[in-house]
Design a protein around this motif. Structure first.
Motif, PDB file in Angstrom:
ATOM      1  N   MET A 275       0.878  -1.136   0.045  1.00  0.00           N
ATOM      2  CA  MET A 275       0.042   0.007   0.083  1.00  0.00           C
ATOM      3  C   MET A 275       1.025   1.411  -0.024  1.00  0.00           C
ATOM      4  SD  MET A 275      -3.193   0.823   2.633  1.00  0.00           S
ATOM      5  CE  MET A 275      -4.112   2.108   2.390  1.00  0.00           C
ATOM      6  N   ILE A 276       0.470   2.221  -0.899  1.00  0.00           N
ATOM      7  CA  ILE A 276       1.175   3.416  -0.830  1.00  0.00           C
ATOM      8  C   ILE A 276       0.746   4.560  -0.313  1.00  0.00           C
ATOM      9  CG2 ILE A 276       2.223   5.168  -2.580  1.00  0.00           C
ATOM     10  CD1 ILE A 276       3.304   2.606  -3.193  1.00  0.00           C
ATOM     11  N   ARG A 277       1.487   5.327   0.634  1.00  0.00           N
ATOM     12  CA  ARG A 277       1.151   6.275   1.560  1.00  0.00           C
ATOM     13  C   ARG A 277       1.912   7.381   0.880  1.00  0.00           C
ATOM     14  NH1 ARG A 277       4.853   4.147   4.576  1.00  0.00           N
ATOM     15  NH2 ARG A 277       6.341   5.497   5.832  1.00  0.00           N
ATOM     16  N   ILE A 278       1.219   8.809   0.934  1.00  0.00           N
ATOM     17  CA  ILE A 278       1.888   9.934   0.560  1.00  0.00           C
ATOM     18  C   ILE A 278       1.847  10.696   1.923  1.00  0.00           C
ATOM     19  CG2 ILE A 278       1.451  11.888  -0.672  1.00  0.00           C
ATOM     20  CD1 ILE A 278       1.953   9.654  -2.541  1.00  0.00           C
ATOM     21  N   GLN A 279       3.102  11.445   2.064  1.00  0.00           N
ATOM     22  CA  GLN A 279       3.545  12.264   3.442  1.00  0.00           C
ATOM     23  C   GLN A 279       4.357  13.208   3.069  1.00  0.00           C
ATOM     24  OE1 GLN A 279       4.915   8.854   5.839  1.00  0.00           O
ATOM     25  NE2 GLN A 279       6.855  10.120   6.199  1.00  0.00           N
ATOM     26  N   PRO A 280       4.211  14.441   3.692  1.00  0.00           N
ATOM     27  CA  PRO A 280       4.935  15.308   3.730  1.00  0.00           C
ATOM     28  C   PRO A 280       6.785  14.787   3.872  1.00  0.00           C
ATOM     29  CG  PRO A 280       3.420  16.088   5.068  1.00  0.00           C
ATOM     30  CD  PRO A 280       3.215  14.626   4.830  1.00  0.00           C
ATOM     31  N   LEU A 281       7.618  15.284   2.897  1.00  0.00           N
ATOM     32  CA  LEU A 281       8.804  15.100   3.187  1.00  0.00           C
ATOM     33  C   LEU A 281       9.476  16.213   4.082  1.00  0.00           C
ATOM     34  CD1 LEU A 281      10.350  14.279  -0.451  1.00  0.00           C
ATOM     35  CD2 LEU A 281       9.935  12.599   1.635  1.00  0.00           C
ATOM     36  N   THR A 282      10.240  15.632   5.015  1.00  0.00           N
ATOM     37  CA  THR A 282      10.936  16.647   6.140  1.00  0.00           C
ATOM     38  C   THR A 282      12.543  16.527   5.627  1.00  0.00           C
ATOM     39  OG1 THR A 282      11.302  14.791   7.639  1.00  0.00           O
ATOM     40  CG2 THR A 282       9.226  16.059   8.081  1.00  0.00           C
ATOM     41  N   GLU A 283      12.906  15.593   4.912  1.00  0.00           N
ATOM     42  CA  GLU A 283      14.061  15.683   4.365  1.00  0.00           C
ATOM     43  C   GLU A 283      14.361  14.515   3.398  1.00  0.00           C
ATOM     44  OE1 GLU A 283      16.797  14.255   7.649  1.00  0.00           O
ATOM     45  OE2 GLU A 283      15.908  12.386   7.788  1.00  0.00           O
ATOM     46  N   ILE A 284      15.109  14.684   2.489  1.00  0.00           N
ATOM     47  CA  ILE A 284      15.730  13.573   1.594  1.00  0.00           C
ATOM     48  C   ILE A 284      16.964  13.352   1.346  1.00  0.00           C
ATOM     49  CG2 ILE A 284      15.541  15.344  -0.343  1.00  0.00           C
ATOM     50  CD1 ILE A 284      14.354  13.169  -2.112  1.00  0.00           C
ATOM     51  N   ASN A 285      17.566  12.061   1.260  1.00  0.00           N
ATOM     52  CA  ASN A 285      18.890  11.842   1.122  1.00  0.00           C
ATOM     53  C   ASN A 285      19.132  11.770  -0.415  1.00  0.00           C
ATOM     54  OD1 ASN A 285      19.044   9.192   0.084  1.00  0.00           O
ATOM     55  ND2 ASN A 285      17.983   8.556   1.836  1.00  0.00           N
ATOM     56  N   ALA A 286      20.361  11.903  -0.748  1.00  0.00           N
ATOM     57  CA  ALA A 286      20.932  12.250  -2.012  1.00  0.00           C
ATOM     58  C   ALA A 286      20.825  10.960  -3.084  1.00  0.00           C
ATOM     59  CB  ALA A 286      22.585  12.527  -1.972  1.00  0.00           C
ATOM     60  N   ASP A 287      20.852   9.840  -2.053  1.00  0.00           N
ATOM     61  CA  ASP A 287      20.997   8.476  -2.725  1.00  0.00           C
ATOM     62  C   ASP A 287      19.522   8.216  -3.394  1.00  0.00           C
ATOM     63  OD1 ASP A 287      23.437   7.660  -2.464  1.00  0.00           O
ATOM     64  OD2 ASP A 287      23.113   6.512  -0.394  1.00  0.00           O
ATOM     65  N   ASP A 288      18.369   8.408  -2.423  1.00  0.00           N
ATOM     66  CA  ASP A 288      17.061   8.489  -2.980  1.00  0.00           C
ATOM     67  C   ASP A 288      16.858   9.450  -4.310  1.00  0.00           C
ATOM     68  OD1 ASP A 288      16.047   6.579  -1.323  1.00  0.00           O
ATOM     69  OD2 ASP A 288      15.454   7.954   0.231  1.00  0.00           O
ATOM     70  N   LEU A 289      17.306  10.602  -4.039  1.00  0.00           N
ATOM     71  CA  LEU A 289      17.199  11.622  -5.230  1.00  0.00           C
ATOM     72  C   LEU A 289      17.711  11.077  -6.435  1.00  0.00           C
ATOM     73  CD1 LEU A 289      15.930  14.653  -5.665  1.00  0.00           C
ATOM     74  CD2 LEU A 289      18.058  15.337  -5.169  1.00  0.00           C
TER      75      LEU A 289
ATOM     76  N   SER B 169       7.091  19.721  -0.046  1.00  0.00           N
ATOM     77  CA  SER B 169       7.451  18.476  -0.818  1.00  0.00           C
ATOM     78  C   SER B 169       6.918  17.396  -0.465  1.00  0.00           C
ATOM     79  CB  SER B 169       8.777  18.619  -0.587  1.00  0.00           C
ATOM     80  OG  SER B 169       9.601  19.659  -1.333  1.00  0.00           O
ATOM     81  N   PHE B 170       6.605  16.261  -1.257  1.00  0.00           N
ATOM     82  CA  PHE B 170       6.035  15.075  -0.612  1.00  0.00           C
ATOM     83  C   PHE B 170       6.511  13.953  -1.164  1.00  0.00           C
ATOM     84  CE2 PHE B 170       2.675  18.272  -0.334  1.00  0.00           C
ATOM     85  CZ  PHE B 170       2.015  17.922   0.796  1.00  0.00           C
ATOM     86  N   GLY B 171       6.330  12.899  -0.228  1.00  0.00           N
ATOM     87  CA  GLY B 171       7.292  11.305  -0.744  1.00  0.00           C
ATOM     88  C   GLY B 171       5.754  10.557  -0.860  1.00  0.00           C
ATOM     89  N   ALA B 172       6.383   9.480  -1.855  1.00  0.00           N
ATOM     90  CA  ALA B 172       5.374   8.362  -1.584  1.00  0.00           C
ATOM     91  C   ALA B 172       5.973   7.191  -1.139  1.00  0.00           C
ATOM     92  CB  ALA B 172       4.818   8.136  -3.218  1.00  0.00           C
TER      93      ALA B 172
END
Length: 183
Positions: free
Chosen positions: A1-15, A74-77
């Motif tokens: 199941m996919i959940r969308i939530q606000p991103l509070t940070e992101i790491n370079a590898d995921d980007l 910004s948001f992440g799935a």
């Protein structure tokens, strides 16, 4: 199941993993006519000579992108704890717009509605903040993105013939600006 939530940070590898690129067999050919009394830009959908492959390099804007989640737009799935989609955006108060810098879904998760959920989250957050429009930039060669954006309510509202280089027009990548009105 996919959940969308606000991103509070992101790491370079995921980007780097998510901001991958695209392949297209079509493009919008751009033509320009200018006289003393008339100026026209025209987009015409055509087949490309062969598959057009584009790989993105998010590392060149990494410092900027890593700061965007701090702004609260910004948001992440997520599938379990794995980031499978992201939307990195920045509000521009001077014209009450939300600039969508990056919107990507992992290749093996495309076509499942994740992109639409991310755009809906962006739209909701922008409306809460009193913003009037979402703005996205893509290339005339990126038909998958253009079709996606149109399917979620964006329309082409601008063309920049030399955003990427002074040699973009007529046969290079041309920047298209797409907007979705909120409200």
């Amino acid at each position: 199941m996919i959940r969308i939530q606000p991103l509070t940070e992101i790491n370079a590898d995921d980007l780097v993993r998510l901001v991958s690129g695209y392949t297209s067999n079509e493009l919008f050919r751009v033509s320009r006519t200018e006289t003393d009394g008339n100026f026209t830009l025209k987009l015409e959908l055509t087949e490309s000579a062969g598959p057009y492959h584009k790989r993105f390099n998010p590392e060149q804007d990494l410092e900027h992108y890593l700061k965007l989640p701090e702004l609260g737009f910004s948001f992440g799935a997520f599938e379990n704890e794995l980031l499978v989609g992201l939307a990195l955006a920045e509000p521009r108060q001077w014209n009450r717009s939300l600039m969508v810098w990056e919107l990507h879904v992992a290749e093996d998760h495309r076509g499942c509605g994740i992109g639409r959920m991310l755009v809906d989250s962006l739209s909701g957050r922008a409306a809460e903040a009193g913003l009037r429009t979402l703005v996205a930039e893509t290339q005339n060669t990126n038909l998958p993105a253009i079709r996606f954006y149109r399917s979620v309510g964006f329309r082409i509202e601008g063309i920049d013939l030399s955003l990427y280089s002074n040699a973009d027009f007529p046969d290079g990548e041309i920047a298209l600006f797409m907007k979705k009105i909120i409200g």
